[in-house]
Design a protein around this motif. Structure first.
Motif, PDB file in Angstrom:
ATOM      1  N   MET A 194       0.850  -1.192   0.000  1.00  0.00           N
ATOM      2  CA  MET A 194       0.000   0.000   0.000  1.00  0.00           C
ATOM      3  C   MET A 194       0.884   1.240   0.000  1.00  0.00           C
ATOM      4  N   THR A 195       0.504   2.193  -0.812  1.00  0.00           N
ATOM      5  CA  THR A 195       1.165   3.491  -0.884  1.00  0.00           C
ATOM      6  C   THR A 195       0.095   4.562  -0.740  1.00  0.00           C
ATOM      7  N   MET A 196       0.511   5.792  -0.597  1.00  0.00           N
ATOM      8  CA  MET A 196      -0.461   6.878  -0.504  1.00  0.00           C
ATOM      9  C   MET A 196      -1.250   6.993  -1.801  1.00  0.00           C
ATOM     10  N   ASP A 197      -0.581   6.819  -2.945  1.00  0.00           N
ATOM     11  CA  ASP A 197      -1.295   6.897  -4.227  1.00  0.00           C
ATOM     12  C   ASP A 197      -2.333   5.795  -4.349  1.00  0.00           C
ATOM     13  N   ARG A 198      -1.987   4.598  -3.913  1.00  0.00           N
ATOM     14  CA  ARG A 198      -2.947   3.488  -3.969  1.00  0.00           C
ATOM     15  C   ARG A 198      -4.098   3.723  -2.999  1.00  0.00           C
ATOM     16  N   LEU A 199      -3.784   4.221  -1.796  1.00  0.00           N
ATOM     17  CA  LEU A 199      -4.831   4.587  -0.847  1.00  0.00           C
ATOM     18  C   LEU A 199      -5.795   5.586  -1.488  1.00  0.00           C
TER      19      LEU A 199
END
Length: 176
Positions: free
Chosen positions: A29-34
């Motif tokens: 999980m990354t911020m972009d995926r979140l």
């Protein structure tokens, strides 16, 4: 030689079948995926750096991630913490133990919050969606069942309401 070739073919087929039988793991999980997941849940979500604001069932949600610390937190305001009586605080702690599930009641900055906290990188899409649904549910059930909603015993309506919310959120995030 034929036997070695047959064993090699069997091992290749077996490893492919085993790999296919295993569910595909989500990428870290990354911020972009979140942000992509949250935008699927609420297209009007607002991202400001490592924070997002959005709404689920008319409940405002704030999500903050810290990739360096590998943590994320989703929170919903419930009420002012001023005037919380000892009996109410006891009930909140009991709910944190048995019925709030992955969500928690917390007090910070003079407010009572529903929160979901998780390490960021291993967080999977369905875990996030379930955690958000539970956090919204602890806000909605405050003062009544104090429940995250996933494990409700008895023949009442709470479990069906939670399951409908969870399925709705999963469906909106399905393509991610």
């Amino acid at each position: 030689m034929f036997r070695a070739l047959l064993v090699s073919v069997f091992l290749v087929v077996a490893s492919k079948a085993t790999a296919q039988d295993q569910p595909a793991q989500d990428p870290p999980m990354t911020m972009d995926r979140l942000a992509k997941i949250v935008l699927a849940l609420d297209p009007e979500a607002i991202r400001q750096g490592a924070a997002m604001q959005f709404t689920i069932q008319d409940i405002p949600v704030v999500l903050i991630a810290d990739p360096r610390a590998d943590r994320m937190r989703a929170m919903v305001p419930i009420r002012s913490a001023e005037g919380l009586e000892p009996d109410e605080l006891m009930r909140l702690m009991q709910a944190n133990f048995d019925s709030a599930l992955d969500a928690r009641y917390a007090v910070a900055q003079g407010r009572l919050w529903g929160v979901y906290i998780h390490p960021l990188s291993p967080l999977e899409r369905d875990q996030l969606i379930s955690g958000l649904a539970q956090t919204v549910n602890v806000a909605l059930s405050y003062g009544q069942t104090y429940s995250g909603g996933a494990s409700v015993f008895g023949g009442g309506d709470s479990n069906g309401i939670y399951r409908q919310l969870l399925e709705d959120l999963k469906q909106r995030g399905e393509e991610l």
